[in-house]
Design an enzyme around this catalytic site. Structure first.
Site, short mmCIF file in Angstrom:
data_model
loop_
_atom_site.label_atom_id
_atom_site.label_comp_id
_atom_site.label_asym_id
_atom_site.label_seq_id
_atom_site.Cartn_x
_atom_site.Cartn_y
_atom_site.Cartn_z
CG HIS A 248 -1.78 1.14 1.41
ND1 HIS A 248 -1.61 2.10 2.38
CD2 HIS A 248 -2.90 1.50 0.72
CE1 HIS A 248 -2.58 2.99 2.30
NE2 HIS A 248 -3.37 2.66 1.31
CD GLU B 2 -7.61 4.94 -5.09
OE1 GLU B 2 -6.83 4.45 -4.22
OE2 GLU B 2 -8.53 5.71 -4.81
CG ASP C 50 -3.19 6.10 -4.06
OD1 ASP C 50 -4.16 5.38 -4.35
OD2 ASP C 50 -2.62 6.06 -2.96
CG HIS D 147 -3.40 8.92 -0.64
ND1 HIS D 147 -4.20 9.77 0.10
CD2 HIS D 147 -4.10 7.76 -0.75
CE1 HIS D 147 -5.31 9.15 0.44
NE2 HIS D 147 -5.27 7.93 -0.05
O1 G3P Z 1 -6.77 1.76 -2.85
C1 G3P Z 1 -6.82 0.95 -1.73
C2 G3P Z 1 -6.53 1.83 -0.59
O2 G3P Z 1 -5.32 2.47 -0.88
C3 G3P Z 1 -7.64 2.80 -0.46
O3 G3P Z 1 -7.35 3.76 0.43
O4 G3P Z 1 -7.13 6.15 0.73
O5 G3P Z 1 -5.13 4.68 0.88
O6 G3P Z 1 -6.15 5.19 -1.31
P1 G3P Z 1 -6.39 5.00 0.15
CA CA Z 2 -5.22 3.76 -2.94
#
Ligand code: G3P
Ligand code: CA
Length: 350
Positions: A41, A176, A70, A83
């Site tokens: 992540h 993402e 992201d 992000h």
């Molecule tokens: O995309 C999965 C996870 O990363 C979603 O939360 O806010 O960290 O992008 P976020």
């Molecule tokens: Ca994400």
């Protein structure tokens, strides 16, 4: 199927019927350990600043199966890995370009060219407390030391593909599309730009090691029905699911079946898989995973963290949390800031 040592309670979403039963009588056959994956992540973000290339290289070396990006767009239509749609939580933009602040007090990536963003120093995320920067996760990489930058999406793909070449491995990417509606309002079609770049780097069909994710169902449907056909590609799509309130129809009985018309998997907040109401003696596992599996969807919840206060109290420790989610709830993969720990956990239970 492993037998369950706890009194497990399967909870139905939205307070419909609460059923108590043994897991073995209710859940479908589990996916094999070899099919369960680890998604880094924002990279190995528990150890190095999120979304920096060093954090991605570290995640790669730790054995992650997929590494997350992201993606947001700059003023000059370049795709960067960040992000937030704003730069102020993870860079020194406020110090370097104070005059570029918007009325809401934020500094938007979309207001900056790539050349300008390249001048910024990236760091651990922080909050402003009384005008002072306070690191969000205190035990992580020190905020005020070393020097990092915000990478482009292309640079990150080249890093991972380069490592795949030099190691002979086949680690995947997990981009993402961030805030597609925000980008569209600014006249930018971020989804088409992302898909075209992916195609340029050879990601064209579902057998390629990529999952493309978004929180927006409208965007996911548009990507599936318009953006992919226009680009002549077909990739795995993942619907992210946040709060119950914003994704109510997906969590109803036929929600996963409807979603499967356009998605290959879901990425739910992990509290939608094992309820945060759970206690050590009463683990409440939702029907979400079994419904998703019945609809042919993979389940990759987020985010599994080791930091103080981040392991829910229903779990004895981080490994116990992973055991409950991977093997009692039967998730197919997990987004984690600590990919080494999840890789080690899965190896140990082989
Ligand atoms: O995309 C999965 C996870 O990363 C979603 O939360 O806010 O960290 O992008 P976020
Ligand atoms: Ca994400």
């Amino acid at each position: 199927m492993r037998s369950c040592p706890l009194n497990l309670r399967i909870f139905q979403l939205f307070g419909v019927l609460l059923m108590t039963a043994t897991v073995s009588s209710l859940l479908p056959a589990q996916s094999a350990r070899s099919e369960k994956i680890v998604i880094a992540h924002r990279g190995a973000s528990g150890y190095l600043p999120e979304h920096t290339l060093p954090a991605k290289a570290m995640a790669y070396a730790m054995g992650a199966d997929y590494i997350e990006q992201d993606v947001v767009m700059t003023k000059d239509d370049q795709l960067i890995v960040l992000h937030d749609i704003t730069l102020d939580r993870t860079t020194d933009v406020a110090d370097r370009y104070p005059q570029r602040i918007r009325d809401d007090g934020r500094f938007y990536a979309i207001d900056f060219t790539l050349e300008e963003i390249r001048t910024l120093n990236a760091s651990e995320g922080f909050n402003l407390v009384g005008g002072e920067k306070q690191q969000r996760y205190e035990q992580r990489f020190p905020m005020a030391t070393s020097s990092f930058s915000v990478p482009t999406f292309a640079e990150e793909i080249e890093l991972i593909q380069g490592l795949n070449r030099s190691t002979g491995k086949d680690v995947g990417i997990y981009p993402e599309i961030k805030s597609p509606e925000f980008h569209r309002e600014a006249g930018k079609d971020i989804s088409t730009a992302v898909v075209n770049l992916l195609k340029h780097y050879g990601y064209t069909n579902k057998s390629d090691k990529i999952y493309l994710q978004t929180f927006s169902y409208e965007e996911l449907e548009m990507i599936s029905t318009q953006v992919f056909p226009a680009a002549g590609v077909e990739l795995n799509l993942v619907q992210l699911i946040g709060s119950e309130d914003s994704y109510r129809w997906m969590l109803q009985e036929n929600g996963m079946t409807k979603l499967a018309n356009h998605a290959d998997g879901i990425g739910p907040e992990k509290g939608l898989v094992v309820s945060r109401r759970s206690t050590k003696g009463n683990i409440e596992i939702s029907e979400l995973v079994s419904r998703a599996h019945e609809a042919g969807l993979k389940v990759h919840p987020y985010t599994y963290r080791l930091d103080a206060g981040q392991v829910p109290q229903y779990a004895n420790d981080f490994d116990d949390l992973l055991r409950l989610h991977y093997f009692e709830a039967d998730i197919d993969g997990a987004f984690t800031d600590f990919p080494d720990r999840v890789v080690e956990f899965l190896k140990a239970v082989k």
